[in-house]
Design a protein around this motif. Structure first.
Motif, PDB file in Angstrom:
ATOM      1  N   VAL A  12       1.165  -1.044  -0.054  1.00  0.00           N
ATOM      2  CA  VAL A  12      -0.154   0.127   0.202  1.00  0.00           C
ATOM      3  C   VAL A  12       1.080   1.342  -0.120  1.00  0.00           C
ATOM      4  CG1 VAL A  12      -1.823   1.590   1.354  1.00  0.00           C
ATOM      5  CG2 VAL A  12      -2.083  -1.316   1.117  1.00  0.00           C
ATOM      6  N   VAL A  13       1.713   1.485   0.436  1.00  0.00           N
ATOM      7  CA  VAL A  13       2.440   2.262   0.584  1.00  0.00           C
ATOM      8  C   VAL A  13       3.207   2.939  -0.487  1.00  0.00           C
ATOM      9  CG1 VAL A  13       3.210   2.024   3.094  1.00  0.00           C
ATOM     10  CG2 VAL A  13       4.885   1.287   1.961  1.00  0.00           C
ATOM     11  N   SER A  40       0.150  -4.771  18.733  1.00  0.00           N
ATOM     12  CA  SER A  40       1.403  -4.378  18.951  1.00  0.00           C
ATOM     13  C   SER A  40       1.429  -2.229  18.625  1.00  0.00           C
ATOM     14  CB  SER A  40       2.376  -5.213  17.882  1.00  0.00           C
ATOM     15  OG  SER A  40       3.776  -4.032  18.031  1.00  0.00           O
ATOM     16  N   TRP A  41       1.499  -2.479  19.719  1.00  0.00           N
ATOM     17  CA  TRP A  41       1.899  -0.485  19.516  1.00  0.00           C
ATOM     18  C   TRP A  41       2.379   0.156  18.518  1.00  0.00           C
ATOM     19  CZ3 TRP A  41       4.640  -0.908  25.149  1.00  0.00           C
ATOM     20  CH2 TRP A  41       3.731  -0.323  26.133  1.00  0.00           C
ATOM     21  N   ASP A  42       3.639  -0.853  17.773  1.00  0.00           N
ATOM     22  CA  ASP A  42       4.181  -0.212  16.588  1.00  0.00           C
ATOM     23  C   ASP A  42       3.487  -0.412  15.620  1.00  0.00           C
ATOM     24  OD1 ASP A  42       6.571   0.545  17.921  1.00  0.00           O
ATOM     25  OD2 ASP A  42       7.722  -1.349  17.881  1.00  0.00           O
ATOM     26  N   ASP A  43       2.614  -1.465  15.419  1.00  0.00           N
ATOM     27  CA  ASP A  43       1.979  -2.090  13.729  1.00  0.00           C
ATOM     28  C   ASP A  43       0.440  -1.247  14.683  1.00  0.00           C
ATOM     29  OD1 ASP A  43       3.326  -4.123  13.609  1.00  0.00           O
ATOM     30  OD2 ASP A  43       2.150  -5.804  14.738  1.00  0.00           O
ATOM     31  N   ASN A  44       0.163  -0.756  15.594  1.00  0.00           N
ATOM     32  CA  ASN A  44      -0.831   0.094  15.521  1.00  0.00           C
ATOM     33  C   ASN A  44      -0.986   1.033  15.311  1.00  0.00           C
ATOM     34  OD1 ASN A  44      -3.622  -0.401  16.530  1.00  0.00           O
ATOM     35  ND2 ASN A  44      -1.958  -1.971  17.973  1.00  0.00           N
ATOM     36  N   LYS A  49      -0.716   5.831  10.377  1.00  0.00           N
ATOM     37  CA  LYS A  49      -0.256   6.961   9.391  1.00  0.00           C
ATOM     38  C   LYS A  49       0.021   6.542   8.151  1.00  0.00           C
ATOM     39  CE  LYS A  49       4.370   8.474  10.870  1.00  0.00           C
ATOM     40  NZ  LYS A  49       3.668   9.516  10.573  1.00  0.00           N
ATOM     41  N   ILE A  50      -0.295   5.207   8.593  1.00  0.00           N
ATOM     42  CA  ILE A  50      -1.054   4.765   6.585  1.00  0.00           C
ATOM     43  C   ILE A  50      -2.349   5.195   6.069  1.00  0.00           C
ATOM     44  CG2 ILE A  50      -1.503   2.486   4.730  1.00  0.00           C
ATOM     45  CD1 ILE A  50       1.160   1.032   5.755  1.00  0.00           C
ATOM     46  N   ILE A  51      -3.251   4.780   7.086  1.00  0.00           N
ATOM     47  CA  ILE A  51      -4.484   5.192   6.608  1.00  0.00           C
ATOM     48  C   ILE A  51      -4.731   6.419   6.603  1.00  0.00           C
ATOM     49  CG2 ILE A  51      -6.479   5.573   7.876  1.00  0.00           C
ATOM     50  CD1 ILE A  51      -6.430   2.923   9.100  1.00  0.00           C
ATOM     51  N   ILE A  52      -3.412   7.545   7.479  1.00  0.00           N
ATOM     52  CA  ILE A  52      -4.502   9.056   7.686  1.00  0.00           C
ATOM     53  C   ILE A  52      -3.060   9.836   6.094  1.00  0.00           C
ATOM     54  CG2 ILE A  52      -3.453  10.825   8.893  1.00  0.00           C
ATOM     55  CD1 ILE A  52      -4.599   9.664  11.420  1.00  0.00           C
TER      56      ILE A  52
END
Length: 920
Positions: A12-13, A40-44, A49-52
């Motif tokens: 996606v990125v 996971s905090w990192d995954d969340n 950030k990808i969605i936004i």
């Protein structure tokens, strides 16, 4: 996270903008679901950030809430809170040696900054639309952001405690976190400011607005010590939103929390300003306007002014919902006023700093008070009968009441009624009339009166403003209030004045007398006559010597000066001095206050009555039971002698004859035994002190012998004071040689005894009396013989050379002594009132005998008739008294008088015929 999901994110990125737009509908649900399920905090954070960053720009405004915000923000808040919890759990192990914990905490702080950055991107995106969004379209956004901001600001506020000396290890990231939160906070407020609601807004939307306002209120409590500008801007926005949607939200707002927070912030900023001002003064930086300390003071004072003005504005707009917080408002006012001069606990500051503080807090308090005046609950708090205040708030309470009085003239009638009259019905909360509350409050300020504190006086044209005492300040304000008082409230004023005169504190009674005299002088002559009759009646109601009689006597003495000659004659007619029962009234009237004709009449009546009473006493066998009446006429005779600069020859001759007669009957043994004779002795000594040059030497000898025998044992203070007046007056005369052996040694003995008295009051008067005697006497041997004790001689020498015998007190010591005195005097006054001779109930009975006179009220035609009749009656009574007084002398009435009286009789007959209406 599974390999498949990781591959999706990596793919996606790398998509182009066009691909992102095309795949939005299919991929976004997968990403939001993945975001929700990830642990996971990192995954969340990565998914968020990808969605936004990748998909948010292609989501329409109408779809933001349902397709994106409602699905990602709850999880984002959960992640943020869990990261914050992990920091709190791990921070105990933070140290420069424990790199693992240090790295973990720094990574967590960086992750939190990324969440905040993502939320900022959402705010920027929504704000990029030309049209203002509906709150419905972004309702999850404010809730999420405010939750994150609240946690962030709380963490920053508590950072010194949380990191406990290890703050330097993460200080850079905490600073960055605060900056990110600051930016997000500012962006959210700007976005919300664009949103508008109308009256048709749904229940959910209104509830969201209320939640936003309350969340901002919570944030305000966290950022108050973090950033002044952000704190002020948040409050501005909070109040603006409350007013913008007032009709929708006013019944849902936590008004109590908002008001409490505003009051607390106002007090905190004010106290900080005061402390900074004191620090600047102590450091000597008041002249340096560019110093960091002075700039900080200015910023803090500006915040104080902001909160004061905001509070006033909020009260104005939401008055109906704030009545239950009037006690808080009252306390706030007293607290702020107590920090300004003339309060004894106010700091002494340079003029410039004091001026800034005055503009920041004191000036807004005036507008604050104006908003509260119409509120009945505020009046009930301020005018509470048994109001208990801390000592530092007693003077502010007095100044508050006077300030209220100054504003009432401009208020509508219902507000005036609320404050002037007090509670009217039994179901009302007990509320004192304002004038009564002022007198009670003034009475409580004993320490401030004694110091005394000073206030700015009234500005007079062409004269510099001077500082005046609290008594003068309150008196001027009360008189101004009386001048502006509507006639309907005059009966209440009269009752308040009566209560103030009849209470035990003498200075409060004097203040009431000052106001009463102004009232009598400002009003009509008939009003003055009414007041004199009222006070005279109360004087007669006093059955014994008491503080009420003393206060009423002082007032009567002053009021008589303000009467017209005709009304003075009317007073004589109403309270004839020829009757024993009226003598208490004339004891308190100075003859020089009366017109010549009235004065002669009163003198003749009193002297005639005194001669009659003494004759009856003599004919009755000098009975002890008649001494009360003898003392009454003797006191009146003394009043005649004291009441004029130079008593007439006839008065002096009559008085000397009666005094001589009385001295011949004074037996020292009987005087020691009977208090009534001690009173007689006191009156005789005072009378002889005035008539000493006309008294025969043998009478002087009798007086000295009697006094010497009585003073040898313990005497009442009032008798000793009269004795000192008598002894000092003997310095004016020369004792004949044949009487010197009897008188002079006893004079020396009496002075020795009185100069050595243990009472400071007697001792001081003894020094004054001896000094006067020594300056005037020809018998210098008395002086040397009186000072044969070294201690006494030292006292007299020190007094004559104006040397103080007591060490000088410093300001703080004196203040503490005055406070101790205040407690003793208040307790004394309380005891006095518990055994009062004239109760308020008795006074009320006297007052009901008099209909209150209006203060220059508009008069109806019937009142006009009454006024002219009263004037005619007064003139005729004065003429009658003049004829009677001339009958006692060689003067005869003018020859034309009978003709003029006949003309008057004819005129009265014509008026009588004209006034009778013809019957049908």
């Amino acid at each position: 996270m599974s390999q498949t999901n990781t591959s999706l994110l990596d793919e996606v990125v790398r998509w182009s903008q066009e691909t992102c737009r095309q795949e939005l509908k299919s991929v976004l649900p997968k990403l939001t679901a993945l975001h929700f399920e990830s642990h996971s905090w990192d995954d969340n954070i990565r998914i968020l950030k990808i969605i936004i960053d990748v998909f948010l720009p292609y989501i329409g405004l109408s779809e933001l809430e349902d397709e994106c915000f409602s699905k990602i923000f709850p999880k984002a808040v959960t992640v943020f809170n869990s990261m914050m919890k992990e920091i709190m759990d791990q921070v105990g192990g933070l140290s420069s040696q424990n790199t693992e914990v240090c790295d973990l905490l720094r990574n967590l702080l960086q992750g939190m900054m990324q969440v905040i950055d993502a939320l900022s991107a959402c705010v920027r995106h929504v704000g990029s639309f030309e049209e203002a969004p509906d709150l419905d379209a972004i309702r999850s956004l404010p809730t999420c952001i405010l939750s994150v901001l609240r946690e962030t600001f709380q963490h920053c506020k508590d950072s010194e405690v949380v990191y406990c000396g290890r703050l330097s290890l993460v200080a850079d990231l905490l600073q960055g976190l605060f900056k990110e939160a600051y930016s997000l906070h500012k962006g959210l407020l700007e976005l919300l400011d664009r949103i508008s609601l109308d009256s048709s807004a749904s229940e959910e939307v209104v509830s969201d607005v209320v939640t936003v306002i309350h969340s901002l209120l919570d944030i305000c409590s966290l950022i108050s010590n973090l950033d002044m500008a952000m704190h002020a801007n948040t409050w501005k926005f909070l109040i603006k939103q409350s007013l913008k949607y007032q009709s929708l939200v006013e019944e849902r707002l936590r008004h109590g929390d908002i008001i409490t927070s505003l009051c607390d912030n106002l007090l905190a900023s004010f106290q900080n300003s005061v402390e900074l001002a004191e620090q600047i003064k102590q450091a000597g930086l008041q002249e340096s306007a560019q110093s960091p300390e002075y700039k900080l003071f200015q910023k803090t004072a500006k915040m104080c002014r902001f909160f004061a003005n905001t509070l006033v504005h909020y009260i104005k707009e939401f008055t109906f919902f704030l009545t239950k917080y009037c006690r808080n408002f009252h306390h706030l006012y007293l607290k702020i006023i107590s920090e300004f001069p003339p309060s004894l606990c106010a700091p002494v500051l340079p003029t410039a700093l004091a001026g800034d503080l005055n503009a920041a807090a004191l000036v807004p308090m005036n507008a604050f008070l104006l908003q509260l005046l119409p509120l009945r609950p505020f009046a009930e708090v301020v005018l509470q009968q048994d109001l208990t205040l801390s000592p530092e708030h007693e003077l502010p309470q007095c100044l508050l009441l006077v300030n209220i009085l100054g504003h009432l003239a401009e208020q509508p009638e219902d507000v005036q009624q609320l404050w002037y009259t007090g509670s009217q019905f039994s179901e009302d909360s007990l509320r004192l009339p304002l004038f009564q509350a002022i007198f009670i409050s003034f009475r409580q300020c004993y320490t401030e009166r004694k110091v005394p504190v000073l206030l700015p006086g009234v500005m007079l044209k062409g004269q510099a403003q001077v500082q005046v005492t609290l008594h003068q300040h309150i008196c001027v304000q009360l008189c101004a209030g009386v001048a502006a008082l509507p006639p309907a409230f005059f009966p209440t004023l009269e009752r308040c004045l009566i209560d103030a005169v009849l209470q035990a504190d003498t200075q409060t009674a004097l203040l009431a007398a000052d106001v009463w005299c102004f009232t009598a002088r400002y009003g009509t002559a008939e009003l003055c006559l009414h007041h004199v009759h009222l006070v005279a009646q109360m004087v007669k109601a006093c059955t014994a010597e008491c503080y009420q009689l003393f206060h009423l006597g002082l007032l009567l003495k002053r009021l008589v000066f303000l009467m017209t000659p005709n009304h003075q004659m009317e007073l004589v007619a109403h309270f004839p001095p020829s009757k024993v029962e009226n003598l208490p009234v004339w004891h308190h009237v100075l003859l020089r206050a009366l017109s010549r004709e009235t004065s002669l009449h009163v003198q003749a009546d009193i002297i005639g009555l005194a001669q009659k009473v003494l004759t009856d006493w003599e004919d009755g066998g000098y009975k002890l039971g008649q001494m009360e009446k003898v003392n009454a006429v003797l006191l009146s005779l003394l009043s005649v002698l004291r009441g004029q600069p130079s008593p007439g020859e006839q008065s002096v001759l009559s008085a000397v004859k009666m005094v001589t007669q009385l001295w011949s009957r004074m037996c020292p043994d009987q005087v020691k035994t009977h208090p009534v004779l001690q009173h007689t002795l006191k009156l005789l000594l005072s009378t002889v002190a005035i008539l000493v040059k006309n008294i025969e030497p043998q009478v002087i000898c009798q007086a000295v012998l009697c006094l010497d025998a009585v003073v040898s044992q313990k005497c009442a203070d009032h008798l000793l004071l009269a004795a000192l007046d008598f002894l000092s007056s003997l310095g004016k005369i020369f004792i004949p040689p044949d009487s010197q052996n009897q008188i002079l040694p006893r004079l020396s003995s009496l002075f020795r005894i009185l100069l050595a008295d243990k009472s400071w009051l007697i001792q001081q008067h003894a020094l004054e009396a001896f000094s006067y005697f020594a300056e005037n006497t020809n018998h210098e041997e008395v002086i040397s013989q009186s000072l044969d004790v070294e201690e006494t001689k030292t006292k007299v020498v020190s007094y004559l050379s104006k040397q103080t015998l007591n060490a000088q007190e410093d300001e703080e010591t004196r203040l503490q002594r005055v406070k101790q005195e205040a407690a003793v005097i208040k307790e004394h006054n309380k005891k006095q009132e518990s055994k009062e001779t004239v109760s308020n109930k008795q006074a009320a009975e006297v007052v009901t005998d008099f209909e209150p006179c209006p203060k220059k009220a508009r008069q109806e035609s019937s009142t006009e008739y009454s006024r002219y009749i009263q004037t005619a009656q007064s003139a005729l009574k004065a003429l009658q008294a003049l004829i009677k007084s001339n009958a006692c002398t060689t003067e005869t009435p003018p020859l034309w008088l009978p003709d003029k009286l006949q003309e008057l009789q004819t005129l009265i007959a014509d008026l009588h015929i004209t006034s009778v209406k013809p019957t049908a």
